[in-house]
Design a protein around this motif. Structure first.
Motif, PDB file in Angstrom:
ATOM      1  N   GLU A   5      18.453  -5.971  -2.199  1.00 34.18           N
ATOM      2  CA  GLU A   5      17.019  -6.214  -2.379  1.00 34.18           C
ATOM      3  C   GLU A   5      16.194  -4.989  -1.993  1.00 34.18           C
ATOM      4  N   GLU A   6      16.613  -4.302  -0.920  1.00 37.55           N
ATOM      5  CA  GLU A   6      15.861  -3.125  -0.484  1.00 37.55           C
ATOM      6  C   GLU A   6      16.030  -1.963  -1.463  1.00 37.55           C
ATOM      7  N   PHE A   7      17.231  -1.772  -1.979  1.00 36.70           N
ATOM      8  CA  PHE A   7      17.425  -0.739  -2.996  1.00 36.70           C
ATOM      9  C   PHE A   7      16.581  -1.055  -4.234  1.00 36.70           C
ATOM     10  N   LEU A   8      16.551  -2.315  -4.619  1.00 34.32           N
ATOM     11  CA  LEU A   8      15.764  -2.710  -5.785  1.00 34.32           C
ATOM     12  C   LEU A   8      14.277  -2.475  -5.546  1.00 34.32           C
ATOM     13  N   ARG A   9      13.814  -2.714  -4.323  1.00 33.68           N
ATOM     14  CA  ARG A   9      12.406  -2.496  -4.010  1.00 33.68           C
ATOM     15  C   ARG A   9      12.066  -1.013  -4.022  1.00 33.68           C
ATOM     16  N   TYR A  10      12.907  -0.215  -3.376  1.00 36.19           N
ATOM     17  CA  TYR A  10      12.551   1.191  -3.160  1.00 36.19           C
ATOM     18  C   TYR A  10      12.894   2.078  -4.355  1.00 36.19           C
ATOM     19  N   PHE A  11      13.984   1.764  -5.052  1.00 34.83           N
ATOM     20  CA  PHE A  11      14.410   2.560  -6.203  1.00 34.83           C
ATOM     21  C   PHE A  11      14.226   1.780  -7.495  1.00 34.83           C
ATOM     22  N   THR A  12      13.112   1.092  -7.603  1.00 31.16           N
ATOM     23  CA  THR A  12      12.850   0.272  -8.781  1.00 31.16           C
ATOM     24  C   THR A  12      13.022   1.085 -10.059  1.00 31.16           C
ATOM     25  N   PRO A  13      13.937   0.690 -10.944  1.00 26.07           N
ATOM     26  CA  PRO A  13      14.130   1.463 -12.179  1.00 26.07           C
ATOM     27  C   PRO A  13      12.919   1.416 -13.104  1.00 26.07           C
ATOM     28  N   ALA A  14      12.280   0.270 -13.186  1.00 29.67           N
ATOM     29  CA  ALA A  14      11.080   0.126 -14.017  1.00 29.67           C
ATOM     30  C   ALA A  14       9.880   0.016 -13.075  1.00 29.67           C
ATOM     31  N   VAL A  15       9.090   1.084 -12.992  1.00 33.73           N
ATOM     32  CA  VAL A  15       8.046   1.152 -11.960  1.00 33.73           C
ATOM     33  C   VAL A  15       6.726   0.551 -12.415  1.00 33.73           C
ATOM     34  N   GLY A  16       6.702  -0.088 -13.556  1.00 30.85           N
ATOM     35  CA  GLY A  16       5.474  -0.735 -13.995  1.00 30.85           C
ATOM     36  C   GLY A  16       5.556  -1.162 -15.437  1.00 30.85           C
ATOM     37  N   CYS A  64     -14.095  -8.808 -18.350  1.00 27.26           N
ATOM     38  CA  CYS A  64     -14.039  -9.413 -17.015  1.00 27.26           C
ATOM     39  C   CYS A  64     -14.355  -8.345 -15.972  1.00 27.26           C
ATOM     40  N   GLU A  65     -14.620  -8.785 -14.751  1.00 35.06           N
ATOM     41  CA  GLU A  65     -14.797  -7.894 -13.617  1.00 35.06           C
ATOM     42  C   GLU A  65     -13.944  -8.399 -12.469  1.00 35.06           C
ATOM     43  N   ILE A  66     -13.073  -7.533 -11.952  1.00 35.41           N
ATOM     44  CA  ILE A  66     -12.149  -7.900 -10.888  1.00 35.41           C
ATOM     45  C   ILE A  66     -12.160  -6.786  -9.851  1.00 35.41           C
ATOM     46  N   ASP A  67     -12.385  -7.143  -8.609  1.00 35.40           N
ATOM     47  CA  ASP A  67     -12.460  -6.169  -7.512  1.00 35.40           C
ATOM     48  C   ASP A  67     -13.446  -5.047  -7.823  1.00 35.40           C
ATOM     49  N   GLY A  68     -14.554  -5.412  -8.448  1.00 30.58           N
ATOM     50  CA  GLY A  68     -15.612  -4.447  -8.715  1.00 30.58           C
ATOM     51  C   GLY A  68     -15.384  -3.543  -9.911  1.00 30.58           C
ATOM     52  N   VAL A  69     -14.271  -3.723 -10.628  1.00 33.64           N
ATOM     53  CA  VAL A  69     -13.973  -2.923 -11.813  1.00 33.64           C
ATOM     54  C   VAL A  69     -14.248  -3.765 -13.056  1.00 33.64           C
ATOM     55  N   ARG A  70     -15.019  -3.217 -13.976  1.00 38.31           N
ATOM     56  CA  ARG A  70     -15.345  -3.922 -15.211  1.00 38.31           C
ATOM     57  C   ARG A  70     -14.371  -3.513 -16.308  1.00 38.31           C
ATOM     58  N   TYR A  71     -13.610  -4.486 -16.770  1.00 41.76           N
ATOM     59  CA  TYR A  71     -12.673  -4.270 -17.862  1.00 41.76           C
ATOM     60  C   TYR A  71     -13.253  -4.862 -19.146  1.00 41.76           C
ATOM     61  N   SER A  72     -12.932  -4.227 -20.268  1.00 40.23           N
ATOM     62  CA  SER A  72     -13.386  -4.718 -21.571  1.00 40.23           C
ATOM     63  C   SER A  72     -12.206  -5.212 -22.382  1.00 40.23           C
ATOM     64  N   GLU A  73     -12.440  -6.200 -23.212  1.00 36.50           N
ATOM     65  CA  GLU A  73     -11.398  -6.717 -24.103  1.00 36.50           C
ATOM     66  C   GLU A  73     -10.818  -5.561 -24.914  1.00 36.50           C
ATOM     67  N   GLY A  74      -9.479  -5.472 -24.933  1.00 32.60           N
ATOM     68  CA  GLY A  74      -8.803  -4.390 -25.637  1.00 32.60           C
ATOM     69  C   GLY A  74      -8.411  -3.222 -24.761  1.00 32.60           C
ATOM     70  N   ASP A  75      -8.962  -3.148 -23.519  1.00 29.85           N
ATOM     71  CA  ASP A  75      -8.555  -2.072 -22.609  1.00 29.85           C
ATOM     72  C   ASP A  75      -7.063  -2.162 -22.323  1.00 29.85           C
ATOM     73  N   ARG A  76      -6.427  -1.006 -22.198  1.00 29.62           N
ATOM     74  CA  ARG A  76      -5.026  -0.959 -21.800  1.00 29.62           C
ATOM     75  C   ARG A  76      -4.957  -0.728 -20.291  1.00 29.62           C
ATOM     76  N   VAL A  77      -4.025  -1.434 -19.643  1.00 29.88           N
ATOM     77  CA  VAL A  77      -3.881  -1.374 -18.190  1.00 29.88           C
ATOM     78  C   VAL A  77      -2.428  -1.166 -17.838  1.00 29.88           C
ATOM     79  N   TRP A  78      -2.144  -0.174 -16.987  1.00 26.14           N
ATOM     80  CA  TRP A  78      -0.804   0.017 -16.461  1.00 26.14           C
ATOM     81  C   TRP A  78      -0.746  -0.577 -15.070  1.00 26.14           C
ATOM     82  N   LEU A  79       0.110  -1.594 -14.902  1.00 23.18           N
ATOM     83  CA  LEU A  79       0.306  -2.237 -13.599  1.00 23.18           C
ATOM     84  C   LEU A  79       1.438  -1.507 -12.919  1.00 23.18           C
ATOM     85  N   SER A  80       1.128  -0.679 -11.925  1.00 26.16           N
ATOM     86  CA  SER A  80       2.090   0.272 -11.376  1.00 26.16           C
ATOM     87  C   SER A  80       2.819  -0.320 -10.178  1.00 26.16           C
TER      88      SER A  80
END
Length: 320
Positions: free
Chosen positions: A284-295, A304-320
């Protein structure tokens, strides 16, 4: 895209560039400290969300995030989970939204659950032993080429219900597609290898002539997705996804873990001396620290607005 947010935290880096690997830790720490939500101009522009709180708050919002990859534009033309899109076709159920995604997961769960995978342990042990036996007389082994490449590949094909002897046909295109830059001059060769791999999969399935061979392929062929039998193209998309995960991410994680253990002999000895007690937590620790797919990427499906950031429909987001 919000112009205000764009000016506040633009952060230039290219995840596909060679130097990103060397600077990954430094870039990640900098993002966490100064730009937990940043704007990146590469590949048409996209948000990079890396802060723990920001990731949690956005990641749970299924109502504003879409996995959908729609290259033909029959829905909203979204680009799936790759930035840039990895292919010009939908990449299996990871690039789908409910209800289709749920239907595929229901089909696959009996083959990929922890209990189902545990039944393959004797085969994995035999495969690992066979790989070591192949090299034992020489006294030398390349743990990537001779072990970490082979065992996950053969196991994945067994779970799918495809011929095990064909593992070498799938290895190079699967790995090369991940480590080759999308704009590399070598990418056409990699795509040609992928085409040959896909043709081999089609041929292996066609050669069954109606014979039921246990495995994921058979399960998909007998399934109903959103009320319909999945097409050959849909099945190939799922198989490509599972081969990518079964081959490349497993090999990458195993290789990185072995490298780290070689660099930390005291921890290697500690793990070896208490293998039964530590192997699960170490994995589990190797998987956490050496994650092969980092996002993964998503597309914002509504303003929408989340945590003070305004996103627009169609925006691309990388979840890292």
């Amino acid at each position: 895209m919000s112009e205000t947010n764009n000016r506040v935290c633009p952060y230039p880096f290219d995840r596909h560039a060679p130097e990103y690997r060397d600077r990954f830790v430094a870039i990640t720490h900098d993002l966490h400290a100064h730009c937990p939500v940043s704007w990146n101009e590469n590949y048409g522009g996209h948000w990079v969300v890396s802060g723990h709180r920001e990731l949690f708050n956005l990641g749970k919002r299924a109502d504003v995030l879409s996995n959908d990859h729609d290259p033909e534009g029959v829905r909203k033309g979204y680009d799936g989970i790759g930035i840039p899109p990895a292919t010009d076709r939908q990449g299996g159920f990871l690039e789908m939204d409910p209800p289709e995604q749920r239907d595929y997961r229901k089909v696959l769960n009996p083959y990929l659950s922890p209990a189902a995978i545990a039944r393959w342990k004797p085969m994995v042990e035999d495969l690992a032993a066979a790989c070591l036996d192949e090299r034992i007389e020489s006294g030398r082994i390349d743990f990537v080429d001779d072990l970490a490449n082979v065992v996950p590949a053969v196991l994945t094909l067994a779970i799918l219900g495809l011929p095990l002897a064909d593992w070498h046909i799938y290895v190079e295109p699967t790995h090369a597609f991940v480590y080759t830059h999308p704009e590399s001059p070598d990418m056409p060769r990699v795509r040609e290898l992928q085409s040959q791999m896909t043709a081999k999969m089609y041929a292996s399935i066609a050669e069954r002539n109606g014979e039921r061979i246990p495995g994921v392929v058979d399960g998909l062929m007998q399934s109903r997705i959103n009320g319909q039998t999945p097409s050959q193209g849909d099945i190939m998309g799922v198989l490509g996804l599972l081969i990518g995960g079964g081959f490349d991410t497993t090999t990458a994680l195993t290789s990185r873990a072995l490298e780290w253990l070689s660099q930390n002999p005291d921890q290697r000895a500690k793990l070896s001396e208490n293998l039964d007690g530590l192997i699960d937590s170490a994995t589990e620790e190797f998987l956490r620290y050496f994650t092969p797919a980092v996002g993964d990427a998503r597309t914002i499906s509504q303003d929408c607005e989340i945590d003070g950031v305004r996103y627009s429909e169609g925006d691309r987001v990388w979840l890292s």
